[in-house]
Design a protein around this motif. Structure first.
Motif, mmCIF file in Angstrom:
data_model
loop_
_atom_site.group_PDB
_atom_site.id
_atom_site.type_symbol
_atom_site.label_atom_id
_atom_site.label_comp_id
_atom_site.label_asym_id
_atom_site.label_seq_id
_atom_site.Cartn_x
_atom_site.Cartn_y
_atom_site.Cartn_z
ATOM 1 N N LEU A 192 1.786 -2.255 -6.678
ATOM 2 C CA LEU A 192 1.952 -3.152 -7.918
ATOM 3 C C LEU A 192 0.953 -3.568 -8.722
ATOM 4 O O LEU A 192 -0.116 -4.134 -8.096
ATOM 5 C CB LEU A 192 2.687 -4.555 -7.075
ATOM 6 N N TRP B 168 -0.630 -3.949 -3.068
ATOM 7 C CA TRP B 168 -0.356 -2.517 -1.898
ATOM 8 C C TRP B 168 0.649 -3.105 -0.702
ATOM 9 O O TRP B 168 0.023 -3.723 0.339
ATOM 10 C CB TRP B 168 -0.696 -1.129 -1.956
ATOM 11 N N THR C 170 3.351 -5.070 -16.230
ATOM 12 C CA THR C 170 3.196 -4.779 -15.452
ATOM 13 C C THR C 170 4.024 -3.483 -14.691
ATOM 14 O O THR C 170 5.167 -2.987 -15.362
ATOM 15 C CB THR C 170 4.232 -6.276 -14.631
ATOM 16 N N GLU C 171 3.380 -2.700 -13.822
ATOM 17 C CA GLU C 171 3.863 -2.105 -13.073
ATOM 18 C C GLU C 171 4.327 -2.146 -11.590
ATOM 19 O O GLU C 171 3.511 -2.414 -10.627
ATOM 20 C CB GLU C 171 2.756 -0.875 -13.160
ATOM 21 N N LEU C 172 5.329 -1.865 -10.982
ATOM 22 C CA LEU C 172 5.686 -1.210 -9.918
ATOM 23 C C LEU C 172 5.882 0.425 -9.802
ATOM 24 O O LEU C 172 6.686 1.347 -10.104
ATOM 25 C CB LEU C 172 6.906 -1.653 -9.527
ATOM 26 N N ALA D 185 3.783 1.086 -2.062
ATOM 27 C CA ALA D 185 4.388 0.710 -2.828
ATOM 28 C C ALA D 185 3.146 0.106 -3.582
ATOM 29 O O ALA D 185 2.763 -0.700 -3.252
ATOM 30 C CB ALA D 185 5.958 0.103 -2.636
ATOM 31 N N ARG E 124 -4.577 -6.143 -8.140
ATOM 32 C CA ARG E 124 -3.514 -4.940 -7.616
ATOM 33 C C ARG E 124 -2.788 -5.051 -6.475
ATOM 34 O O ARG E 124 -4.275 -6.007 -5.434
ATOM 35 C CB ARG E 124 -3.648 -3.403 -8.128
#
Length: 306
Positions: free
Chosen positions: A137, A127, A153-155, A135, A125
């Motif tokens: 990721l 940030w 994948t996460e945003l 934000a 991750r």
């Protein structure tokens, strides 16, 4: 001898009475509190305080002032850009929560051996942002034979709602088993009581599919460098999706532990073990494909951040 005893008895009776009479406010020659010696006044006040009700007194540890969290409440009216000590030109003083910071954590980069083959797994991750808003990721997946088998994948936009908890809102995209799938994500992450790190996220996917993912881990310091990290993951889905291998209800449980040695705070190799099992309708789908519903894995890898 008799006369001497009578005089003594008279002194024992009369002298205390005379002393009390002399201290009365209106006794003698109009004696007032100002005429009483200072040490006598202090003793009298102390006696009154002992009989006083302390319930209304403001003791240390009481309720905080209503403006205790106001950063300018005790500044005397001065702000960062006004007052006698302000430098000319643009404001130069910056506090920590006004700066942009960032970081990258590779929590797991490991080789997984399940007995019939091996795979490489990553969980990372990154940030960027400030204390309250940033934000984030998140990316995890596995590679088999040099090819990306599955990936998620996460945003997310993370917002601090308390000292230890953040809300997360954003999107997720999965590739791998079956058609690719996009999700909307809403979750909470933070530090639970007794230092458990918890991540709980709900997802809304295509065609009304819903999902829930829970993760929890704990770091047990055996020494200042040797750390044992138990970890568990649980996932569930709202309805069956055979095309993607998602069964309604509880779907998968993974539990294990990793023992790492921190060569520095930023770099630590580790070894570990974990057990994975598919559950419910997902297990039925796995059996229909002729695969096992349980698996024991040995892992070895590194954890680092910068």
């Amino acid at each position: 001898m008799k006369s001497r005893w009578n005089n003594t008895l008279l002194a024992l009776v009369v002298l205390p009475a005379a002393s009390v009479w002399a201290q009365e406010p209106h006794a003698g020659h109009g004696t007032t509190a100002a005429d009483v010696p200072q040490h006598q006044t202090s003793q009298a006040d102390h006696g009154q305080m002992q009989g006083m009700d302390h319930g209304d007194m403001q003791m240390q540890g009481g309720s905080a002032p209503t403006d205790a969290r106001d950063p300018h409440a005790y500044s005397g009216g001065f702000t960062l850009d006004e007052g006698p000590y302000t430098l000319p030109g643009p404001r130069q003083l910056r506090l920590a929560d006004e700066h942009l910071f960032g970081g990258v954590l590779v929590d797991r980069l490991e080789r997984v051996d399940a007995g019939e083959g091996h795979a490489w797994v990553y969980d990372t991750r990154a940030w960027v942002g400030r204390d309250y808003d940033r934000a984030v990721l998140k990316a995890e997946g596995d590679l088999i034979g040099g090819r990306l088998e599955e990936a998620s994948t996460e945003l997310l936009w993370s917002h601090a709602v308390s000292s230890f908890w953040n809300t997360e809102l954003g999107v997720r995209y999965d590739t791998g088993h079956g058609p690719d799938q996009g999700w909307l994500a809403l979750g909470m992450s933070g530090l639970a009581p007794y230092w458990f790190e918890v991540d709980a996220t709900a997802y809304l996917g295509e065609q009304g599919q819903t999902a829930l993912a829970l993760e929890a881990e704990y770091e047990l310091l055996l020494t200042q460098r040797l750390v044992l990290q138990p970890r568990a993951e649980l996932s569930a889905y709202g309805k069956d999706d055979a095309e993607r291998g998602q069964g309604k209800g509880l779907s998968e449980l993974v539990a294990g532990a990793r023992l790492r040695y921190e060569l520095s705070r930023q770099f630590a190799p580790y070894v570990g073990w974990e057990w994975a099992a598919t559950l419910g309708n997902t297990a039925d789908m796995v059996r229909a494909e002729g695969e096992s519903t349980q698996e024991t894995r040995w892992v070895a890898g590194v954890r680092f951040w910068f």
